[in-house]
Write a protein that holds these residues in place. Structure first.
Motif, PDB file in Angstrom:
ATOM      1  N   TYR A  14       0.856  -1.192   0.000  1.00  0.00           N
ATOM      2  CA  TYR A  14       0.000   0.000   0.000  1.00  0.00           C
ATOM      3  C   TYR A  14       0.884   1.231   0.000  1.00  0.00           C
ATOM      4  N   GLN A  16       0.904   5.405   0.338  1.00  0.00           N
ATOM      5  CA  GLN A  16       0.135   6.542   0.843  1.00  0.00           C
ATOM      6  C   GLN A  16       0.311   7.737  -0.082  1.00  0.00           C
ATOM      7  N   SER A  22      -4.746   5.656   0.844  1.00  0.00           N
ATOM      8  CA  SER A  22      -3.923   4.467   0.683  1.00  0.00           C
ATOM      9  C   SER A  22      -4.292   3.750  -0.617  1.00  0.00           C
ATOM     10  N   SER A  73      -8.167  -0.084  -2.422  1.00  0.00           N
ATOM     11  CA  SER A  73      -7.681   1.267  -2.160  1.00  0.00           C
ATOM     12  C   SER A  73      -8.710   2.051  -1.351  1.00  0.00           C
TER      13      SER A  73
END
Length: 288
Positions: A14, A16, A22, A73
């Protein structure tokens, strides 16, 4: 073969971003000098490229990701448009330290890739529009296909998604000879995503992207020379007359029509041909 065996060797993580939260990413081929970013279609997720990432990672640094609002997401309650998703792509590239990349997108992913390329030409190497949305629809059949697609999406929005409703939605993607590819794993994966509460909340907003298709068309006159339109003879909505009319508006562009059986997901339906064409195009800018 399982999707996870197909993707064995990719890193799932993931990332940011500044304004989009995310973002789930699949990545392989780190260290290769050129990057390809693959982008999925509406209501889809990065596994649309499960059959391509490892094959292309031999020559390229490859990335697929879930759009915001999609997959795993973040899912903010915003007004989703291809332009918003193009902004997300830019922020993801920033967060991953990628200044410039080749882009390949199918359906919504092609639509977003094209818009990003017109907004940030300095950040795009070669551009592949794979059965892309966002083209002016030229035929009555295409317009009927669009209505059918909207109805199929609504089955998963107005009601609780089920195995049958998701299967029908995914059968729509495939050539009639490839419906066997819509197996339990593929359906259960998408159903599991759709049934998450945060997905249920955002699905109506995502469907508006296609309902307002003609409000956000690709500015074809701004696309770069050398753009590849990778198409199929059985692609729904944006059929052959539609892509031929669009390609004629992009001087120096290329139209490649898949030889194998494929409809809307050639990267998944005709894997070897797609991977071969993609490798050749992103290496040389040619498909022959």
């Amino acid at each position: 073969m399982s999707l996870w065996l197909d993707m064995l060797g990719t890193e799932i993580r993931y990332v940011q971003t500044r304004n989009f939260g995310s973002i789930r990413v699949a990545e392989a081929g780190k260290g290769n000098p050129e990057t390809i970013i693959f982008q999925h279609g509406l209501n889809g997720h990065l596994e649309a490229y499960a059959k391509n990432l490892m094959a292309l990672s031999k020559d390229f640094h490859v990335i697929a990701f879930d759009y915001v609002g999609h997959g795993l997401s973040s899912k903010p309650e915003v007004d989703y448009t291809p332009y918003l998703l193009a902004d997300q792509l830019g922020e993801l590239m920033d967060a991953m330290g990628i200044e410039r990349a080749h882009l390949s997108g199918e359906s919504l992913g092609g639509w977003v890739s094209a818009i990003f390329a017109t907004q940030h030409p300095e950040r795009v190497g070669r551009l592949m529009l794979n059965t892309a949305g966002g083209l002016p629809i030229m035929t009555d059949k295409g317009r009927q296909d669009l209505r059918t697609f909207i109805d199929l999406n609504k089955r998963n929005i107005d009601n609780t998604p089920s195995y049958d409703s998701v299967q029908a939605r995914m059968h729509w993607l495939m050539h009639e000879n490839n419906r066997h590819l819509v197996d339990d794993e593929l359906v259960d994966l998408r159903l599991g995503i759709y049934l998450r509460p945060e997905s249920r909340a955002v699905l109506p907003r995502l469907n508006r992207i296609i309902e307002f298709h003609d409000d956000h068309l690709i500015p074809l006159e701004k696309l770069p020379a050398g753009t590849l339109f990778l198409w199929t003879r059985d692609n729904p909505i944006h059929d052959m007359p539609t892509v031929e009319a669009a390609q004629a508006k992009v001087p120096g562009s290329i139209l490649y029509v898949m030889k194998g059986d494929a409809a809307h997901w050639p990267q998944y339906e005709a894997i070897d041909e797609f991977n071969s064409v993609a490798t050749r195009f992103f290496k040389t800018g040619r498909v022959d």
